[in-house]
Design an enzyme around this catalytic site. Structure first.
Site, PDB file in Angstrom:
ATOM      1  N   ILE A  30      42.987  38.450  44.199  1.00 54.31           N
ATOM      2  CA  ILE A  30      43.279  38.692  42.722  1.00 54.31           C
ATOM      3  C   ILE A  30      42.094  38.733  41.914  1.00 54.31           C
ATOM      4  CG2 ILE A  30      44.736  37.733  40.794  1.00 54.31           C
ATOM      5  CD1 ILE A  30      46.708  36.394  42.724  1.00 54.31           C
ATOM      6  N   SER A  31      40.998  38.005  42.213  1.00 54.69           N
ATOM      7  CA  SER A  31      39.777  37.906  41.527  1.00 54.69           C
ATOM      8  C   SER A  31      39.241  39.247  41.093  1.00 54.69           C
ATOM      9  CB  SER A  31      38.692  37.106  42.446  1.00 54.69           C
ATOM     10  OG  SER A  31      39.129  35.856  42.923  1.00 54.69           O
ATOM     11  N   GLY A  59      42.520  27.510  39.097  1.00 50.96           N
ATOM     12  CA  GLY A  59      42.730  27.598  37.612  1.00 50.96           C
ATOM     13  C   GLY A  59      43.841  27.941  37.083  1.00 50.96           C
ATOM     14  N   GLN A  60      43.936  28.839  35.888  1.00 52.29           N
ATOM     15  CA  GLN A  60      45.122  29.305  35.503  1.00 52.29           C
ATOM     16  C   GLN A  60      46.140  29.889  36.202  1.00 52.29           C
ATOM     17  OE1 GLN A  60      45.380  27.892  32.510  1.00 52.29           O
ATOM     18  NE2 GLN A  60      44.689  29.414  31.087  1.00 52.29           N
ATOM     19  N   ILE A  61      45.722  30.806  37.008  1.00 54.05           N
ATOM     20  CA  ILE A  61      46.497  31.672  37.834  1.00 54.05           C
ATOM     21  C   ILE A  61      47.074  30.854  39.209  1.00 54.05           C
ATOM     22  CG2 ILE A  61      46.901  33.467  39.538  1.00 54.05           C
ATOM     23  CD1 ILE A  61      44.903  35.161  37.773  1.00 54.05           C
ATOM     24  N   HIS A  83      41.880  48.943  39.537  1.00 58.05           N
ATOM     25  CA  HIS A  83      42.473  47.973  38.486  1.00 58.05           C
ATOM     26  C   HIS A  83      41.285  47.992  37.545  1.00 58.05           C
ATOM     27  CE1 HIS A  83      44.535  44.705  36.605  1.00 58.05           C
ATOM     28  NE2 HIS A  83      43.550  43.920  37.059  1.00 58.05           N
ATOM     29  N   ARG A 119      37.917  37.151  32.392  1.00 60.89           N
ATOM     30  CA  ARG A 119      37.101  37.902  31.248  1.00 60.89           C
ATOM     31  C   ARG A 119      36.995  37.178  30.169  1.00 60.89           C
ATOM     32  NH1 ARG A 119      39.478  43.507  30.360  1.00 60.89           N
ATOM     33  NH2 ARG A 119      41.281  43.012  31.365  1.00 60.89           N
ATOM     34  N   ARG A 165      36.171  44.250  33.147  1.00 61.24           N
ATOM     35  CA  ARG A 165      36.411  43.447  34.402  1.00 61.24           C
ATOM     36  C   ARG A 165      35.085  43.311  35.511  1.00 61.24           C
ATOM     37  NH1 ARG A 165      41.354  46.021  33.264  1.00 61.24           N
ATOM     38  NH2 ARG A 165      43.168  44.825  33.480  1.00 61.24           N
TER      39      ARG A 165
END
Ligand code: TXD
Length: 324
Positions: free
Chosen positions: A119-120, A12-14, A176, A83, A89
């Protein structure tokens, strides 16, 4: 010597920015995996076709099969939902835990020797789950959040003081989430405490100094949400990708960087059996050392609140995943 192989699970984006950064820095050959058919092939083809212009010599491949990540040296996981405005989150827990279960099984089967960077979100729970399922040594499985949260805190400090962000050192510890703990006391600009510089700027008005520091801390805690709100769809992706790449470089180039990383604790900071953000030394062995800082009473209290929140989240995850 063969090039390193980096698998990106989630295109996806990341994932897309990660693929481009891996190529631009020639960190290794890239496999971009996603369950969406063709999309990762499209992204990698697009990036690869820039190789003449950017001048990089790495192979990029899109994948819909886990077999394609075979033999990867590093795996970065961004699979899962991001999100939406108004979501925390933690709201992502149930969906992303199921996705992480599949992903971790794929990594265990095809990349048993890899370093894994998760990272998820919700990050601390997802990386805890990933390590439990893969069973990999904990020094090889880690989460990225602290590098990003600290980079955000550093940016706000640099903007406030009108100095280069390159000279700012600041760390954010803990989970986080909303309870993350920016460590104000040690934040400095080339060794000069931020508190001292604020005191000069505000001519000794300590009420104002505290007010400005608190505002930077609060902005750091809400920085992800600030971007989510502005984007309207999805969450931050440039800065998370850059932050994970700093961790990959530390490992592949054996840099021994001291970075805040989401690591499995075994009694350090009073935590046992789950992951939380702490300072570590990152090098060729992965997490080579966990640094226990001497925190004062206030910092210890805030970190405990944050760790308790992560423990609760991990408990909630276990319930979601328990067979009915
Ligand atoms: O600091 C941090 N750790 C973070 C974390 C900072 C920002 C965003 N953070 C989280 O990263 C965010 O909350 C998400 O959970 C992840 C990924 O964010 P991204 O913005 O890249 O999300 P996208 O664009 O929705 O991409 C997710 C991809 C998408 O292409 C899906 O098709 C894919 O994940 N996906 C899967 N891939 C593999 N396997 C399965 N099962 C799967 N399900 C969805």
């Amino acid at each position: 010597m063969a090039r390193k192989k980096i698998a990106l699970i989630g295109g996806g984006q990341i994932g897309g920015v990660l693929a481009q950064l891996c190529a631009l820095r020639e960190l290794g050959d890239v496999v971009l995996f996603d369950i969406v058919q063709n999309m990762p092939m499209g992204k990698t083809l697009d990036i690869a076709e820039a190789s003449r212009v950017d001048g990089f010599d790495v192979e990029l491949k899109g994948a819909n099969e886990y077999a394609d990540i075979k033999g990867s040296d590093v795996v970065i996981v961004t699979a899962g939902l991001p999100r939406k405005p108004g979501m925390s989150r933690d709201d992502l827990l149930a969906t992303n835990a199921k996705i992480m279960t599949q992903v971790a099984e794929g990594i265990k089967q095809y990349a048993p020797n890899a370093f894994v960077i998760v990272i998820s979100n919700p990050l601390d729970a997802m990386v805890t789950l990933c390590q439990r399922i893969t069973g990999f040594p904990s020094k090889r499985v880690m989460g990225m959040a602290g590098v990003l949260d600290s980079a955000r805190f550093s940016s706000f400090i640099a903007w406030e003081l009108g100095v280069s962000v390159k000279d700012v050192n600041a760390m954010v510890l803990g989970g986080h989430g909303d309870t993350m703990v920016p460590i104000k006391r040690f934040a400095n600009v080339n060794g000069i405490p931020v508190y001292e510089l604020l005191k000069k700027k505000y001519k000794g008005d300590m009420t104002k100094v505290e007010e400005v520091m608190t505002a930077m801390v609060e902005r750091t805690k809400g920085a992800g949400g600030e971007v989510v709100k502005l984007l309207g769809n999805g969450s931050a992706f440039y800065s998370p990708a850059s932050s994970a790449i700093a961790m990959v470089e530390a490992i592949l180039r054996d840099q021994k960087r001291l970075l805040p990383v989401c690591a499995l604790l075994n009694g350090e900071y009073g935590v046992k059996g789950f992951y939380v953000g702490v300072p570590v030394v990152l090098g060729a062995e992965g997490i080579e050392q966990i640094i226990e800082m001497d925190l004062d009473a206030e910092e210890t209290k805030l970190l405990k609140i944050s760790c308790d929140a992560v423990e609760e989240l991990v408990g909630a995850m276990d319930k979601v995943l328990a067979p009915a």
